[in-house]
Write an enzyme that holds these catalytic residues in place. Sequence first.
Site, PDB file in Angstrom:
ATOM      1  N   GLY A  18      -7.855   9.053   0.539  1.00  0.00           N
ATOM      2  CA  GLY A  18      -9.052   8.448  -0.033  1.00  0.00           C
ATOM      3  C   GLY A  18     -10.322   9.221   0.276  1.00  0.00           C
ATOM      4  O   GLY A  18     -11.356   8.985  -0.350  1.00  0.00           O
ATOM      5  N   THR A  22      -2.656   8.146  -2.041  1.00  0.00           N
ATOM      6  CA  THR A  22      -1.227   8.116  -2.339  1.00  0.00           C
ATOM      7  C   THR A  22      -0.417   7.679  -1.127  1.00  0.00           C
ATOM      8  O   THR A  22       0.663   7.104  -1.288  1.00  0.00           O
ATOM      9  CB  THR A  22      -0.712   9.486  -2.833  1.00  0.00           C
ATOM     10  OG1 THR A  22      -1.072  10.484  -1.893  1.00  0.00           O
ATOM     11  CG2 THR A  22      -1.259   9.832  -4.193  1.00  0.00           C
ATOM     12  N   VAL A  77      -7.845  10.000  -7.043  1.00  0.00           N
ATOM     13  CA  VAL A  77      -6.817   9.787  -6.025  1.00  0.00           C
ATOM     14  C   VAL A  77      -6.640  11.053  -5.204  1.00  0.00           C
ATOM     15  O   VAL A  77      -6.695  12.161  -5.733  1.00  0.00           O
ATOM     16  CB  VAL A  77      -5.469   9.422  -6.697  1.00  0.00           C
ATOM     17  CG1 VAL A  77      -4.382   9.207  -5.674  1.00  0.00           C
ATOM     18  CG2 VAL A  77      -5.621   8.202  -7.576  1.00  0.00           C
ATOM     19  N   CYS A  78      -6.400  10.879  -3.898  1.00  0.00           N
ATOM     20  CA  CYS A  78      -5.997  11.978  -3.017  1.00  0.00           C
ATOM     21  C   CYS A  78      -4.997  11.394  -2.030  1.00  0.00           C
ATOM     22  O   CYS A  78      -4.459  10.315  -2.253  1.00  0.00           O
ATOM     23  CB  CYS A  78      -7.201  12.599  -2.320  1.00  0.00           C
ATOM     24  SG  CYS A  78      -8.003  11.521  -1.114  1.00  0.00           S
ATOM     25  N   ALA A  79      -4.758  12.064  -0.940  1.00  0.00           N
ATOM     26  CA  ALA A  79      -3.768  11.580   0.026  1.00  0.00           C
ATOM     27  C   ALA A  79      -4.226  10.315   0.735  1.00  0.00           C
ATOM     28  O   ALA A  79      -3.474   9.358   0.857  1.00  0.00           O
ATOM     29  CB  ALA A  79      -3.433  12.669   1.043  1.00  0.00           C
TER      30      ALA A  79
END
Length: 192
Positions: free
Chosen positions: A70, A94, A66-68
């Site tokens: 994708g 996220t 997961v990141c901000a």
Amino acid sequence: MTTTATALTTDEAAARLDELTVIDVRTPGEYATGHLPGAHNIPLDRLGEAVPALRDAAERAGLLMVCASGNRSAQACAALAEQGIAAATLTGGTNGWVQQGLEVRRPEGADGARPVWAMERQVRLAAGSLVLTGLLAGRRWPAARLLSAGVAGGLVFSALTDTCGMARVLAKLPYNRAGATDLSATLADLKG
């Protein structure tokens, strides 16, 4: 051996959250602003150190990177695939998770912390500021326009290679390291 990465929607990930090991590859500062429940923070620039622990974790449960948005989690999935480790990425990251109204958690003591901008936003600000500075300074000192040209070249290279040197540099700034997680403890926890 390489493995193909899959992508999970927020609905799919939310339904399977209990059976996944969630790895948030954002900077510690970004992670502190809110992360998926149960997520472990392993910044993308330190992913190589975590490969043995991630291999162990992947043998017990599926990995969800997961990141901000994708982008970084897709890079993490590709790096893990090169090591033969299967991982999925969260479509929309996220940001998409929050837009769906799903729960995010913050580390203890982070409630009053000033939010850190997403890395993509920091890169846009830094790149735009440098280009503008080069153009404005170039009116007085023509050689200063090379700054703008260098940033433009870096952005083209970044797009072609799907990497970002500026993000790597920005990730090392103190506000992106604030509340840094203890990577050793995270890795020990993943080894189970």
